[in-house]
Design a protein around this motif. Structure first.
Motif, PDB file in Angstrom:
ATOM      1  N   LEU A  52       1.154  -0.868   0.288  1.00  0.00           N
ATOM      2  CA  LEU A  52       0.112   0.125  -0.192  1.00  0.00           C
ATOM      3  C   LEU A  52       0.855   1.391  -0.067  1.00  0.00           C
ATOM      4  O   LEU A  52       0.347   2.239  -0.880  1.00  0.00           O
ATOM      5  CB  LEU A  52      -1.225  -0.100   0.794  1.00  0.00           C
ATOM      6  CG  LEU A  52      -1.868  -1.002   0.934  1.00  0.00           C
ATOM      7  CD1 LEU A  52      -2.279  -1.441   2.466  1.00  0.00           C
ATOM      8  CD2 LEU A  52      -3.295  -0.458   0.251  1.00  0.00           C
ATOM      9  N   ARG A  53       1.871   1.086   0.791  1.00  0.00           N
ATOM     10  CA  ARG A  53       3.090   1.882   0.572  1.00  0.00           C
ATOM     11  C   ARG A  53       3.230   2.328  -0.398  1.00  0.00           C
ATOM     12  O   ARG A  53       3.535   3.684  -0.473  1.00  0.00           O
ATOM     13  CB  ARG A  53       4.099   2.585   1.747  1.00  0.00           C
ATOM     14  CG  ARG A  53       4.370   3.570   1.980  1.00  0.00           C
ATOM     15  CD  ARG A  53       5.780   2.919   3.294  1.00  0.00           C
ATOM     16  NE  ARG A  53       5.224   3.387   4.487  1.00  0.00           N
ATOM     17  CZ  ARG A  53       5.711   2.882   5.244  1.00  0.00           C
ATOM     18  NH1 ARG A  53       6.024   1.437   5.189  1.00  0.00           N
ATOM     19  NH2 ARG A  53       4.747   2.428   6.282  1.00  0.00           N
ATOM     20  N   THR A  88     -10.015  -2.034   2.760  1.00  0.00           N
ATOM     21  CA  THR A  88     -10.307  -0.333   2.552  1.00  0.00           C
ATOM     22  C   THR A  88      -9.284   0.557   2.575  1.00  0.00           C
ATOM     23  O   THR A  88      -9.718   1.611   2.156  1.00  0.00           O
ATOM     24  CB  THR A  88     -10.255  -0.932   3.971  1.00  0.00           C
ATOM     25  OG1 THR A  88     -10.686  -2.218   4.839  1.00  0.00           O
ATOM     26  CG2 THR A  88     -11.758   0.414   5.007  1.00  0.00           C
ATOM     27  N   LEU A  89      -8.181   0.259   3.135  1.00  0.00           N
ATOM     28  CA  LEU A  89      -6.847   1.226   2.596  1.00  0.00           C
ATOM     29  C   LEU A  89      -6.692   1.382   0.911  1.00  0.00           C
ATOM     30  O   LEU A  89      -6.383   2.529   0.771  1.00  0.00           O
ATOM     31  CB  LEU A  89      -5.367   0.575   3.360  1.00  0.00           C
ATOM     32  CG  LEU A  89      -5.851   0.583   4.861  1.00  0.00           C
ATOM     33  CD1 LEU A  89      -4.856   0.246   5.852  1.00  0.00           C
ATOM     34  CD2 LEU A  89      -5.793   1.774   5.697  1.00  0.00           C
ATOM     35  N   PRO A 122      -6.044   8.074   7.536  1.00  0.00           N
ATOM     36  CA  PRO A 122      -6.984   8.678   8.726  1.00  0.00           C
ATOM     37  C   PRO A 122      -7.814   7.275   8.478  1.00  0.00           C
ATOM     38  O   PRO A 122      -8.966   8.059   8.005  1.00  0.00           O
ATOM     39  CB  PRO A 122      -7.578   9.545   8.094  1.00  0.00           C
ATOM     40  CG  PRO A 122      -7.507   9.583   6.140  1.00  0.00           C
ATOM     41  CD  PRO A 122      -5.506   8.981   6.624  1.00  0.00           C
ATOM     42  N   ALA A 123      -7.892   6.767   8.435  1.00  0.00           N
ATOM     43  CA  ALA A 123      -9.069   5.054   8.679  1.00  0.00           C
ATOM     44  C   ALA A 123      -9.735   4.805   9.805  1.00  0.00           C
ATOM     45  O   ALA A 123      -8.768   5.373  11.080  1.00  0.00           O
ATOM     46  CB  ALA A 123      -7.935   3.788   8.141  1.00  0.00           C
ATOM     47  N   GLU A 124     -10.762   4.747  10.175  1.00  0.00           N
ATOM     48  CA  GLU A 124     -11.693   4.054  11.676  1.00  0.00           C
ATOM     49  C   GLU A 124     -11.624   2.626  11.070  1.00  0.00           C
ATOM     50  O   GLU A 124     -12.164   2.617  10.350  1.00  0.00           O
ATOM     51  CB  GLU A 124     -12.975   4.863  11.516  1.00  0.00           C
ATOM     52  CG  GLU A 124     -12.661   6.849  11.583  1.00  0.00           C
ATOM     53  CD  GLU A 124     -13.541   7.600  11.140  1.00  0.00           C
ATOM     54  OE1 GLU A 124     -14.779   7.370  11.497  1.00  0.00           O
ATOM     55  OE2 GLU A 124     -14.000   8.337   9.955  1.00  0.00           O
ATOM     56  N   TRP A 125     -11.941   2.166  11.932  1.00  0.00           N
ATOM     57  CA  TRP A 125     -11.840   0.648  12.407  1.00  0.00           C
ATOM     58  C   TRP A 125     -12.902   0.328  13.335  1.00  0.00           C
ATOM     59  O   TRP A 125     -13.194   0.873  14.674  1.00  0.00           O
ATOM     60  CB  TRP A 125     -11.104  -0.371  12.842  1.00  0.00           C
ATOM     61  CG  TRP A 125      -9.461   0.396  12.179  1.00  0.00           C
ATOM     62  CD1 TRP A 125      -8.534   0.924  11.848  1.00  0.00           C
ATOM     63  CD2 TRP A 125      -9.359   0.182  10.568  1.00  0.00           C
ATOM     64  NE1 TRP A 125      -7.666   1.211  11.014  1.00  0.00           N
ATOM     65  CE2 TRP A 125      -8.663   0.518   9.772  1.00  0.00           C
ATOM     66  CE3 TRP A 125      -9.949  -0.976   9.301  1.00  0.00           C
ATOM     67  CZ2 TRP A 125      -8.016   0.049   8.314  1.00  0.00           C
ATOM     68  CZ3 TRP A 125      -9.986  -1.392   8.124  1.00  0.00           C
ATOM     69  CH2 TRP A 125      -8.694  -0.764   7.950  1.00  0.00           C
ATOM     70  N   TYR A 126     -13.933  -0.566  13.256  1.00  0.00           N
ATOM     71  CA  TYR A 126     -14.688  -0.646  14.314  1.00  0.00           C
ATOM     72  C   TYR A 126     -14.547  -2.361  14.556  1.00  0.00           C
ATOM     73  O   TYR A 126     -14.539  -3.235  13.635  1.00  0.00           O
ATOM     74  CB  TYR A 126     -16.372  -0.392  13.960  1.00  0.00           C
ATOM     75  CG  TYR A 126     -16.876   0.538  13.622  1.00  0.00           C
ATOM     76  CD1 TYR A 126     -17.482   1.635  15.334  1.00  0.00           C
ATOM     77  CD2 TYR A 126     -15.919   2.048  13.246  1.00  0.00           C
ATOM     78  CE1 TYR A 126     -16.984   2.679  15.901  1.00  0.00           C
ATOM     79  CE2 TYR A 126     -16.722   3.128  13.185  1.00  0.00           C
ATOM     80  CZ  TYR A 126     -16.773   3.657  14.269  1.00  0.00           C
ATOM     81  OH  TYR A 126     -17.274   5.294  14.526  1.00  0.00           O
ATOM     82  N   ARG A 127     -14.839  -3.204  15.955  1.00  0.00           N
ATOM     83  CA  ARG A 127     -14.280  -4.287  15.948  1.00  0.00           C
ATOM     84  C   ARG A 127     -16.063  -4.649  16.240  1.00  0.00           C
ATOM     85  O   ARG A 127     -16.230  -3.998  17.227  1.00  0.00           O
ATOM     86  CB  ARG A 127     -13.323  -4.808  16.811  1.00  0.00           C
ATOM     87  CG  ARG A 127     -13.291  -6.709  16.688  1.00  0.00           C
ATOM     88  CD  ARG A 127     -13.072  -7.237  18.032  1.00  0.00           C
ATOM     89  NE  ARG A 127     -14.499  -7.201  18.833  1.00  0.00           N
ATOM     90  CZ  ARG A 127     -15.670  -7.209  18.716  1.00  0.00           C
ATOM     91  NH1 ARG A 127     -15.758  -8.894  17.491  1.00  0.00           N
ATOM     92  NH2 ARG A 127     -16.352  -7.414  19.926  1.00  0.00           N
ATOM     93  N   CYS A 128     -16.412  -5.673  15.553  1.00  0.00           N
ATOM     94  CA  CYS A 128     -18.054  -5.476  15.813  1.00  0.00           C
ATOM     95  C   CYS A 128     -18.630  -6.335  14.606  1.00  0.00           C
ATOM     96  O   CYS A 128     -17.961  -6.861  13.606  1.00  0.00           O
ATOM     97  CB  CYS A 128     -18.902  -4.557  16.258  1.00  0.00           C
ATOM     98  SG  CYS A 128     -19.246  -3.847  14.940  1.00  0.00           S
ATOM     99  N   ASP A 129     -19.881  -7.084  15.201  1.00  0.00           N
ATOM    100  CA  ASP A 129     -20.499  -8.100  14.531  1.00  0.00           C
ATOM    101  C   ASP A 129     -21.061  -6.526  13.438  1.00  0.00           C
ATOM    102  O   ASP A 129     -21.288  -5.600  13.712  1.00  0.00           O
ATOM    103  CB  ASP A 129     -22.053  -8.958  14.729  1.00  0.00           C
ATOM    104  CG  ASP A 129     -22.198  -9.591  14.031  1.00  0.00           C
ATOM    105  OD1 ASP A 129     -22.448  -9.322  12.685  1.00  0.00           O
ATOM    106  OD2 ASP A 129     -23.051 -10.687  14.992  1.00  0.00           O
TER     107      ASP A 129
END
Ligand SMILES: C[S@@+](CC[C@H](N)C(=O)[O-])C[C@H]1O[C@@H](n2cnc3c(N)ncnc32)[C@H](O)[C@@H]1O
Length: 286
Positions: A52-53, A88-89, A122-129
């Motif tokens: 990605l870099r 995502t990235l 500047p990504a946001e991450w959510y660990r959830c179902d």
């Protein structure tokens, strides 16, 4: 991914009662099992960061074709079942300003955080179902993106369709690229097209371990592999989950293209004889 029954699989011709508790129990089992499976992604994390870099994107050519130039229309995207965040990235690399990833696996989300920190993304991450994707995100996205080996892990697709709808802005688009359900009906270990015994309708399975051509055994003794649950969703069921939630389906594509080596022994001339993948795309009406 559409793993075929391993020797430890239980063949389940009848779907069990689809009540909410059963769905949650299977999703929770999948969280634990994916925490094991994510180790394969952890091992490749530095490679992913370097990839990605260097400005490369892992979006599949089918996705790129269907989505067009994201810079022109997509400022915000959410990736449901984002794994360790590579795709995502990649959306961010492709010009999406705000990217959010949701995944049930603790290990995947920890990997994704590490990758975005390393890249300064500047990504946001959510660990959830995915079914519990926070309501504060509702109506925020130009694109809800779901890719490659996601839907089979979900055991209530109607609820998933409603999550896709609530996350989209009016007029926002969704895109799904996944294994074609018909591909489950062929034996993945054969050189020729042999029936796998999996019925197209009403099929789910529990299994332990991962195919060698996918994640392999991760170095764990077989008895430590946790049970995971997969569901074969037919194209009609996927379409119905989205339209039933009030979304308009505008594209349905079926393709011979693979995105993982799911039939490692299949004779080359038979690749292309049946659909390996499908895409579904559409929008939330304005
Ligand atoms: C095959 S992986 C997706 C791989 C990804 N498309 C890629 O190419 O890297 C499936 C993902 O779904 C996630 N998952 C499974 N069930 C889930 C659920 N109920 N909610 C959120 N994520 C889930 C798993 O943790 C795993 O990361």
């Amino acid at each position: 991914m559409s793993e075929q029954p391993s020797p430890s699989s239980k063949f389940q011709p009848e779907p069990p009662p689809g009540d909410a508790l059963e769905v949650r129990l299977r999703h929770e089992a999948n969280r634990l099992s994916w925490n094991q499976g994510a180790a394969a992604y952890t091992a490749e994390l530095q490679e992913t960061i370097d990839f990605l870099r260097s400005g490369k994107s892992s979006l599949h050519p089918i996705e790129r074709r269907n989505l067009g130039d994201l810079r022109e229309w997509c400022r915000s995207a959410i990736h449901l079942q984002c794994a360790s965040g590579r795709d995502t990235l990649s959306l961010w690399i492709e010009g999406v300003e705000r990217v959010v990833g949701v995944d049930i696996s603790d290990v995947h989300i920890a990997n994704a955080r590490q990758a975005s920190q390393a890249l300064g993304a500047p990504a946001e991450w959510y660990r959830c179902d995915v079914l519990d994707t926070p309501h504060e995100l509702d109506g925020s996205f130009d694109l809800v993106y779901t890719g490659r080996g996601a839907l089979c892990w979900l055991h209530d697709l109607g609820a998933w369709g409603r999550v896709v709808r609530r996350l989209l802005k009016p007029g926002g688009k969704f895109h799904v690229l996944d294994d074609h359900p018909a591909s489950w009906m062929f034996d993945q270990e054969s050189e020729t097209l042999q029936p796998s015994g999996v019925p197209y309708f009403g099929y789910w399975e529990s299994s332990r371990g991962w195919p060698d051509s996918y994640l392999g055994d991760l170095g764990l003794p077989a008895e430590q592999h946790l049970t995971k649950y997969e569901h074969l969703w037919t194209l009609a069921e996927i379409h119905q989950a989205l339209t039933g939630a009030g979304l308009a389906v505008e594209l349905l594509g079926e393709y011979p293209d693979e995105y993982w080596d799911s039939f490692p022994r299949l004779k080359p001339e038979l690749h292309g004889a049946f659909p390996m993948t499908f895409a579904m795309m559409g929008r939330r009406p304005a």
